[in-house]
Enzyme design. Structure first.
Site, PDB file in Angstrom:
ATOM      1  N   LEU A   1      24.562  75.146  31.258  1.00  0.00           N
ATOM      2  CA  LEU A   1      25.336  74.549  32.359  1.00  0.00           C
ATOM      3  C   LEU A   1      24.472  73.697  33.275  1.00  0.00           C
ATOM      4  O   LEU A   1      24.977  72.799  33.948  1.00  0.00           O
ATOM      5  CB  LEU A   1      26.023  75.665  33.157  1.00  0.00           C
ATOM      6  CG  LEU A   1      27.057  76.474  32.351  1.00  0.00           C
ATOM      7  CD1 LEU A   1      27.548  77.676  33.146  1.00  0.00           C
ATOM      8  CD2 LEU A   1      28.237  75.600  31.933  1.00  0.00           C
TER       9      LEU A   1
ATOM     10  N   THR B   1      23.791  82.956  28.395  1.00  0.00           N
ATOM     11  CA  THR B   1      23.875  82.577  26.984  1.00  0.00           C
ATOM     12  C   THR B   1      22.812  81.528  26.658  1.00  0.00           C
ATOM     13  O   THR B   1      22.137  81.600  25.625  1.00  0.00           O
ATOM     14  CB  THR B   1      25.283  82.024  26.670  1.00  0.00           C
ATOM     15  OG1 THR B   1      26.243  82.999  27.083  1.00  0.00           O
ATOM     16  CG2 THR B   1      25.465  81.746  25.194  1.00  0.00           C
TER      17      THR B   1
ATOM     18  N   VAL C   1      27.368  83.546  34.461  1.00  0.00           N
ATOM     19  CA  VAL C   1      28.701  82.994  34.742  1.00  0.00           C
ATOM     20  C   VAL C   1      29.788  83.887  34.111  1.00  0.00           C
ATOM     21  O   VAL C   1      30.917  83.928  34.587  1.00  0.00           O
ATOM     22  CB  VAL C   1      28.780  81.516  34.287  1.00  0.00           C
ATOM     23  CG1 VAL C   1      28.801  81.396  32.772  1.00  0.00           C
ATOM     24  CG2 VAL C   1      29.970  80.804  34.882  1.00  0.00           C
TER      25      VAL C   1
ATOM     26  N   LYS D   1      37.861  82.897  14.638  1.00  0.00           N
ATOM     27  CA  LYS D   1      38.626  81.807  15.247  1.00  0.00           C
ATOM     28  C   LYS D   1      38.743  80.678  14.229  1.00  0.00           C
ATOM     29  O   LYS D   1      37.724  80.199  13.728  1.00  0.00           O
ATOM     30  CB  LYS D   1      37.901  81.325  16.517  1.00  0.00           C
ATOM     31  CG  LYS D   1      38.537  80.116  17.158  1.00  0.00           C
ATOM     32  CD  LYS D   1      37.768  79.652  18.380  1.00  0.00           C
ATOM     33  CE  LYS D   1      38.307  78.327  18.848  1.00  0.00           C
ATOM     34  NZ  LYS D   1      37.465  77.699  19.872  1.00  0.00           N
TER      35      LYS D   1
HETATM   36  C1  LIG Z   1      35.516  78.528  33.156  1.00  0.00           C
HETATM   37  C2  LIG Z   1      34.552  78.362  32.035  1.00  0.00           C
HETATM   38  C3  LIG Z   1      34.937  78.677  30.734  1.00  0.00           C
HETATM   39  C4  LIG Z   1      34.052  78.498  29.677  1.00  0.00           C
HETATM   40  N1  LIG Z   1      34.465  78.744  28.394  1.00  0.00           N
HETATM   41  C5  LIG Z   1      33.646  78.443  27.369  1.00  0.00           C
HETATM   42  C6  LIG Z   1      34.041  78.652  26.023  1.00  0.00           C
HETATM   43  O1  LIG Z   1      35.113  79.170  25.749  1.00  0.00           O
HETATM   44  N2  LIG Z   1      33.170  78.299  25.049  1.00  0.00           N
HETATM   45  C7  LIG Z   1      31.952  77.753  25.305  1.00  0.00           C
HETATM   46  O2  LIG Z   1      31.234  77.393  24.368  1.00  0.00           O
HETATM   47  N3  LIG Z   1      31.538  77.616  26.569  1.00  0.00           N
HETATM   48  C8  LIG Z   1      32.339  77.933  27.590  1.00  0.00           C
HETATM   49  N4  LIG Z   1      31.897  77.789  28.867  1.00  0.00           N
HETATM   50  C9  LIG Z   1      30.510  77.433  29.108  1.00  0.00           C
HETATM   51  C10 LIG Z   1      29.662  78.685  28.946  1.00  0.00           C
HETATM   52  O3  LIG Z   1      30.113  79.689  29.808  1.00  0.00           O
HETATM   53  C11 LIG Z   1      28.204  78.384  29.221  1.00  0.00           C
HETATM   54  O4  LIG Z   1      27.800  77.268  28.477  1.00  0.00           O
HETATM   55  C12 LIG Z   1      27.319  79.531  28.847  1.00  0.00           C
HETATM   56  O5  LIG Z   1      27.787  80.727  29.404  1.00  0.00           O
HETATM   57  C13 LIG Z   1      25.906  79.291  29.285  1.00  0.00           C
HETATM   58  O6  LIG Z   1      25.745  79.467  30.653  1.00  0.00           O
HETATM   59  P1  LIG Z   1      24.285  79.386  31.229  1.00  0.00           P
HETATM   60  O7  LIG Z   1      23.433  80.360  30.505  1.00  0.00           O
HETATM   61  O8  LIG Z   1      23.867  77.969  31.268  1.00  0.00           O
HETATM   62  O9  LIG Z   1      24.480  79.845  32.748  1.00  0.00           O
HETATM   63  P2  LIG Z   1      24.708  81.302  33.372  1.00  0.00           P
HETATM   64  O10 LIG Z   1      25.473  82.199  32.515  1.00  0.00           O
HETATM   65  O11 LIG Z   1      25.239  81.051  34.757  1.00  0.00           O
HETATM   66  O12 LIG Z   1      23.249  81.898  33.504  1.00  0.00           O
HETATM   67  C14 LIG Z   1      22.374  81.498  34.516  1.00  0.00           C
HETATM   68  C15 LIG Z   1      21.176  82.421  34.523  1.00  0.00           C
HETATM   69  O13 LIG Z   1      20.259  81.959  35.500  1.00  0.00           O
HETATM   70  C16 LIG Z   1      19.876  83.029  36.322  1.00  0.00           C
HETATM   71  N5  LIG Z   1      19.528  82.515  37.641  1.00  0.00           N
HETATM   72  C17 LIG Z   1      20.202  81.647  38.421  1.00  0.00           C
HETATM   73  N6  LIG Z   1      19.543  81.464  39.585  1.00  0.00           N
HETATM   74  C18 LIG Z   1      18.433  82.229  39.526  1.00  0.00           C
HETATM   75  C19 LIG Z   1      17.347  82.487  40.417  1.00  0.00           C
HETATM   76  N7  LIG Z   1      17.279  81.927  41.624  1.00  0.00           N
HETATM   77  N8  LIG Z   1      16.403  83.332  40.011  1.00  0.00           N
HETATM   78  C20 LIG Z   1      16.426  83.933  38.795  1.00  0.00           C
HETATM   79  N9  LIG Z   1      17.417  83.732  37.916  1.00  0.00           N
HETATM   80  C21 LIG Z   1      18.412  82.900  38.278  1.00  0.00           C
HETATM   81  C22 LIG Z   1      21.090  83.944  36.365  1.00  0.00           C
HETATM   82  O14 LIG Z   1      20.755  85.241  36.765  1.00  0.00           O
HETATM   83  C23 LIG Z   1      21.511  83.863  34.900  1.00  0.00           C
HETATM   84  O15 LIG Z   1      20.740  84.742  34.142  1.00  0.00           O
HETATM   85  C24 LIG Z   1      32.756  78.000  29.941  1.00  0.00           C
HETATM   86  C25 LIG Z   1      32.353  77.741  31.238  1.00  0.00           C
HETATM   87  C26 LIG Z   1      33.238  77.907  32.289  1.00  0.00           C
HETATM   88  C27 LIG Z   1      32.787  77.603  33.677  1.00  0.00           C
END
Ligand SMILES: Cc1cc2nc3c(=O)[nH]c(=O)nc-3n(C[C@H](O)[C@H](O)[C@H](O)COP(=O)(O)OP(=O)(O)OC[C@H]3O[C@@H](n4cnc5c(N)ncnc54)[C@H](O)[C@@H]3O)c2cc1C
EC number: 1.14.19.9
Length: 496
Positions: free
Chosen positions: A328, A16, A46, A79
Site C-alpha cells: 500500500l 502481507t 490493514v 476463487k
Molecule cells: C478496503 C480494502 C480492501 C482490500 N481488498 C483486497 C483484496 O481483496 N485483494 C487484494 O489483493 N488486496 C486487497 N487490498 C489491498 C491489501 O489489503 C494490501 O495490499 C495488503 O494487505 C498489503 O498491505 P501492506 O502490507 O502494504 O500494509 P499493512 O497491512 O497496513 O501493513 C503495514 C505494516 O507496517 C507496520 N507499520 C506501520 N507504521 C509503523 C511504524 N511506525 N513502526 C513500525 N511498524 C509500522 C504495521 O504494523 C504493519 O505491520 C485491499 C485494501 C483495502 C484498503
C-alpha cells in the site's frame, strides 16, 4: 548515485507486503544478505486483502509452497472469478471468470465467432464457452491434471502473514518488534541510513523496503516522493469492513455488488465471510455506509465494522534512492479486481530481477519505475471500465462515473471494441483478452461488427464449432465435485 554493495536489507512493516517480501528475499536471494523486518504490534495491519488472482500460484511455486498447506493454514477457499451484480443495471449480473473463453484463431478472438453465432440465433452466454465460468456458476471445483492454473484463493490475510512469517524466519529473516519513530537520512546524498525505533534501538541498512502500508513512512514520510492521485477516475475513497459467520457453503467466486454510491464485497472463507463496502464519501456518509452494509450481509457479526479511508493513485516512483515501496505504500487501486497482492508480488519479483547486489544505479531504478507504472496504469484502466461503461443513472455517483473523462488509453480500447470487436493485450499487461471481453460485454458494450474472417466458416460449421466447445466445457464441469466437498478433501482449514 551510490554504488556500494548491498548486504543489509531492512523491511519496514509486517503486513502481507512485508512478509511476502521477507519470505521471497529470504528464500530466494537471502544467502548473502542480512534481512531484518520491523513491525509494530501496537499499530497492526490493514487487516483486509483476502481475494487474490491466479498469479499468486507463481509466487507460491517460487517459494516451493504446497497449495493445500497454504490453503489449510489460511482458511482458504478457491476463487474462479468475480460475480458483478447490479453494475450495468440494477438486477443484472455477470461473471468475470479467470478462464479462457472459447478458442482463438490466428486472425481474431473468440468474441467474433460468438457474435456471429448470436446473429444466427445460437443464443448462449459467452460464459457457456468457458470451463471456469461454468464451474463457478455451478459451484463446482477440481484441480485437473492438465489445468493451467486458472484459479485463485480467498484467504485470511492475518493468517497468511503469519504463515509467511514462519516461513521467512525459517529462512533467516530477523524480526524486530517496535515502532519506527524516525527515519535517519544521510546528509550527503539523502539516502536512508537507519530506522530509529521508539525503544531507542537503531536499525541500519543498505536497502530499505517500505511496507508500512498507507502510512508510507519511508518513501513519502522521509523521502517525499510524491503521489499521483487518481480519485477523479476512481472516486471511491473509503471502505467499511466487517467479518460475519458463514451461513452456507462457500461459493468459488467473490461477489461484487454495486450500490448507489459504491459497491460491496463478499469473500467466502471456509469458516467465515469477509464483507466490505467501498464507497464515495462525496455521496455517502459513514453512518449511511454502516446502515447499508449491515442491511446487506448475512450471518452474525464477528467484529465491529471498521472504516478504512484511502486515496486511489500511485507513488510517483516506487523505487527512490535506496528505498523501494511494496504494498500500500507504493499506491492503491481499489480492491474491485483483487489486484493489490498481485502488485506486491510483481514489485518483489521485479526487485529480485533488478536487485542491486553490487550497488544502486539509476538505470535499474528507472527501469523498475517505468515497468511498475505501466502495470499500475493498465490495471487502473481496467477498473475504470467497470464504473464508466454502465447504463446506471439512478444516483449522482453513477451519473458522475458515466460522464467523467477517462484516460485516453482506455478510451482507445473502448472505441476499438465498439467499432470492430477487437481486444488486445500488450506483453506487460495483467488482464488478457478473456477478461476484457467478459467485462466489456457484461457492462453492456456491443461491437458494431464481427471480424469478416469468421465468414469463411459456413453457418453449419459455425454451429458445430460452437456446440463442440459448449459440450466439452459442460462435460468437464459435470465431472467436477462440489466446491465444498473438494475443499474438505483437499485442504480443510485447521479452524473448520
Ligand atoms: C478496503 C480494502 C480492501 C482490500 N481488498 C483486497 C483484496 O481483496 N485483494 C487484494 O489483493 N488486496 C486487497 N487490498 C489491498 C491489501 O489489503 C494490501 O495490499 C495488503 O494487505 C498489503 O498491505 P501492506 O502490507 O502494504 O500494509 P499493512 O497491512 O497496513 O501493513 C503495514 C505494516 O507496517 C507496520 N507499520 C506501520 N507504521 C509503523 C511504524 N511506525 N513502526 C513500525 N511498524 C509500522 C504495521 O504494523 C504493519 O505491520 C485491499 C485494501 C483495502 C484498503
Amino acid at each position: 548515485m551510490e554504488s556500494e554493495k548491498i548486504r543489509r536489507v531492512v523491511i519496514a512493516g509486517g503486513g502481507t507486503a512485508g512478509w511476502m517480501t521477507a519470505a521471497a528475499l529470504g528464500k530466494l536471494i537471502g544467502k548473502n544478505l542480512e534481512i531484518t523486518l520491523v513491525e509494530s504490534d501496537a499499530i497492526g495491519t490493514v487487516g483486509v486483502g483476502e481475494a487474490t488472482i491466479p498469479t499468486l500460484h507463481v509466487f507460491h511455486q517460487l517459494l516451493g509452497l504446497k497449495e493445500s498447506e497454504v490453503m489449510a493454514a489460511t482458511n482458504a477457499t478457491f476463487k474462479l472469478g468475480i460475480n458483478f451484480e447490479n453494475w450495468r443495471v440494477p438486477g443484472e449480473d455477470y461473471l468475470h471468470s479467470f478462464g479462457f473463453l472459447g478458442k482463438d484463431c490466428w486472425a481474431c478472438g473468440f468474441q467474433h465467432f460468438w457474435l456471429k453465432g448470436l446473429q444466427r440465433g445460437i443464443d448462449y452466454q459467452i460464459g457457456d464457452y468457458c470451463r471456469e465460468h461454468l464451474a463457478a456458476r455451478e459451484q463446482r471445483f477440481a484441480v485437473l491434471p492438465d489445468q493451467d492454473r486458472n484459479h485463485a484463493y480467498h484467504l485470511d490475510a492475518t493468517l497468511y502473514a503469519k504463515f509467511l512469517r514462519k516461513f521467512a524466519e525459517s529462512h533467516g529473516v530477523r524480526r524486530v518488534e517496535g515502532k519506527i519513530g524516525n527515519v535517519k537520512l544521510s546528509p550527503s546524498n539523502g539516502f536512508i541510513e537507519a530506522l530509529q525505533l521508539d525503544s531507542g534501538m537503531t536499525i541500519e541498512g543498505d536497502l530499505f523496503i517500505d511496507c508500512t502500508g498507507f502510512r508510507s513512512l519511508l518513501i513519502e514520510g522521509a523521502l517525499h516522493t510524491g503521489y499521483d492521485d487518481w480519485t477523479h477516475w476512481l472516486p471511491c475513497d473509503r471502505a467499511m469492513a466487517v467479518q460475519t459467520e458463514s451461513t452456507g457453503s462457500p461459493v468459488p467466486f467473490t461477489r461484487a455488488i454495486a450500490h448507489e454510491s459504491g459497491w460491496q464485497w463478499r469473500i467466502p472463507l471456509q469458516t467465515r465471510v469477509g464483507n466490505g463496502l467501498v464507497y464515495c464519501s462525496r455521496y455517502l456518509d459513514d453512518e449511511g455506509a454502516r446502515e447499508l452494509l449491515l442491511e446487506n450481509i448475512e450471518g452474525e457479526l464477528l467484529n465491529e465494522p471498521r472504516i478504512i479511508p484511502f486515496r486511489t493513485g500511485t507513488r510517483r516512483k516506487h523505487w527512490n534512492k535506496n528505498c523501494v515501496a511494496v504494498g500500500l505504500s507504493s499506491g492503491f487501486i481499489e480492491p474491485m479486481e483483487s489486484t493489490s497482492i498481485h502488485l506486491i508480488q510483481r514489485n518483489i519479483v521485479r526487485l529480485m530481477q533488478l536487485f542491486p547486489s553490487s550497488g544502486i544505479v539509476q538505470p535499474d531504478i528507472d527501469e523498475y519505475n517505468s515497468q511498475a507504472m505501466e502495470e499500475m496504469e493498465h490495471i487502473r484502466d481496467f477498473i475504470i471500465l467497470h464504473y464508466h461503461v454502465t447504463e446506471r443513472t439512478d444516483s449522482k455517483f453513477w451519473r458522475y462515473c458515466r460522464s467523467m473523462q477517462i484516460p485516453d488509453s482506455l478510451a482507445h480500447r473502448i472505441q476499438m471494441f465498439k467499432e470492430s470487436g477487437v481486444i488486445f493485450k500488450l506483453p506487460q499487461e495483467l488482464f488478457g483478452e478473456s477478461s476484457w471481453m467478459q467485462v466489456m460485454f457484461g457492462q453492456g458494450l456491443m461491437p458494431q461488427r464481427y471480424h469478416p474472417i469468421v465468414d469463411l466458416m459456413g453457418d453449419e460449421e459455425l454451429a458445430t464449432f460452437l456446440g463442440n466447445i459448449r459440450r466439452n466445457v459442460r462435460h468437464q464441469v459435470e465431472n467436477m465435485p462440489d466446491h465444498r466437498q473438494f475443499i474438505d478433501h483437499y485442504c480443510k482449514s485447521k479452524l473448520a
